[in-house]
Scaffold this active site. Structure first.
Site, PDB file in Angstrom:
ATOM      1  CB  SER A  48      -1.113   1.941 -11.422  1.00  0.00           C
ATOM      2  OG  SER A  48      -1.917   1.016 -10.717  1.00  0.00           O
ATOM      3  CB  SER A  70      -4.099  -1.461  -9.827  1.00  0.00           C
ATOM      4  OG  SER A  70      -3.526  -1.115  -8.592  1.00  0.00           O
ATOM      5  CE  LYS A  98      -3.580   5.015  -1.060  1.00  0.00           C
ATOM      6  NZ  LYS A  98      -2.708   4.074  -0.301  1.00  0.00           N
ATOM      7  N   GLY A 141       7.889   4.874  11.297  1.00  0.00           N
ATOM      8  CA  GLY A 141       7.119   5.863  10.553  1.00  0.00           C
ATOM      9  C   GLY A 141       5.751   6.047  11.178  1.00  0.00           C
ATOM     10  N   GLY A 157       7.505  -4.916  -0.042  1.00  0.00           N
ATOM     11  CA  GLY A 157       6.068  -4.757   0.082  1.00  0.00           C
ATOM     12  C   GLY A 157       5.252  -5.152  -1.128  1.00  0.00           C
TER      13      GLY A 157
END
Length: 299
Positions: A26, A28, A77, A142, A259
């Site tokens: 990650s 983040s 999530k 999708g 993205g």
């Protein structure tokens, strides 16, 4: 260059984390650390590896340790959504959450910033073309969790119409029906369905690949007539090099994007939810792109 610090306990500093399994990859922590540095905020951010089946216990321990909020990534999530006491409209629609706020009264507020992050990135790229997102319609490839996480944001952004194409037609139509239930005009069909099959407006088309095809090196094959109406093509996946989807569309001459911007802008939204402050996401995006390239160079 961005760096990811260790986060010792310091109750004078706001503390946030990202929870996932796996989590070592990650970016983040680097993103949020850069945000805090821009604004000269005393903030620490760390990765947390939660055991499968142990998300609730992990959150309980983080709250007890004084952590104020968390980002949540795969595979938790849905767990984050189920644990929340208060849900944002985006989280309610997606039935999933990627941002948690631990309130002083002990309650947990949940949000889903993925769709908002995508819309911010689409808006910045459309601006270079002299367009606004509210002038456009979206073709989304999708119908899974990534796609569902964006529908409420499309509606909030004023998108004219949403078309969902998916290998399983039933899932595409189901997501389109859910979009229409929140007053976003929508239709669903199979991957090879041409635009002429639908009653859609004449607005410019933004094509978004929300499938996991690029992770597997695959390219979803949609009817070529869509590209005649498109002004921008976007793949939610990102890598040091253009994704397979982007590579396959080079001959169209259309602007194509991966993205990575979505990742940074959804983090910006989470940061705003937590702190009330808005960092310069474009500044951070430039650094993150450099970091992705540097990591690829040493692998």
């Amino acid at each position: 260059m961005l760096s990811t610090p260790n986060c010792p306990v310091d109750h004078r500093i706001e503390r946030y984390v990202v929870i996932g399994n796996p989590i070592a990859h990650s970016m983040s922590p680097a993103i949020h650390t850069d945000f805090a540095a821009q604004l000269e905020m005393p903030l620490q951010y760390a990765r947390v590896l939660a055991p499968l089946g142990g998300f609730k216990q992990t959150v309980r321990a983080l709250k007890a340790a004084g952590v104020q909020g968390a980002n949540v990534t795969v595979p938790f999530k849905l767990d984050a959504f189920g644990l929340a006491d208060v849900l944002s409209p985006a989280a309610q629609f997606a039935q999933a959450a990627n941002t948690l706020i631990f309130q002083a009264d002990g309650s947990i507020h949940a949000d889903n910033t993925d769709g908002g992050g995508l819309c911010r990135d689409l808006s910045r790229q459309l601006k270079t073309l002299g367009l606004q997102l509210e002038q456009c319609q979206v073709l989304m490839i999708g119908a899974g969790g990534a796609a569902s996480g964006c529908v409420a944001a499309f509606h909030a952004a004023g998108v004219h119409h949403l078309t969902v194409l998916n290998r399983t037609v039933g899932k595409a139509r189901e997501l389109a029906e859910r979009a229409e239930a929140i007053d976003l005009p929508a239709a669903g069909g199979s991957l090879d369905t041409p635009p002429s099959h639908f009653e859609i407006p004449g607005a410019p088309v933004v094509i978004v690949n929300a499938s996991s095809s690029s992770l597997n090196g695959d390219v979803p094959l949609i009817h070529p007539a869509w590209f005649e109406r498109a002004v921008l093509v976007y793949d939610m996946m990102y890598a040091a090099q253009p994704t397979p989807f982007m590579q396959a569309l080079e001959s169209t001459g259309l602007p194509c994007s991966d993205g990575l911007g979505m990742l940074v802008f959804q983090a910006q939204l989470a940061f705003e939810v937590w702190t009330g402050q808005s960092p310069n996401a474009l500044e951070t995006l430039t650094k993150v792109r450099q970091l992705v390239l540097a990591k690829a160079a040493v692998q």
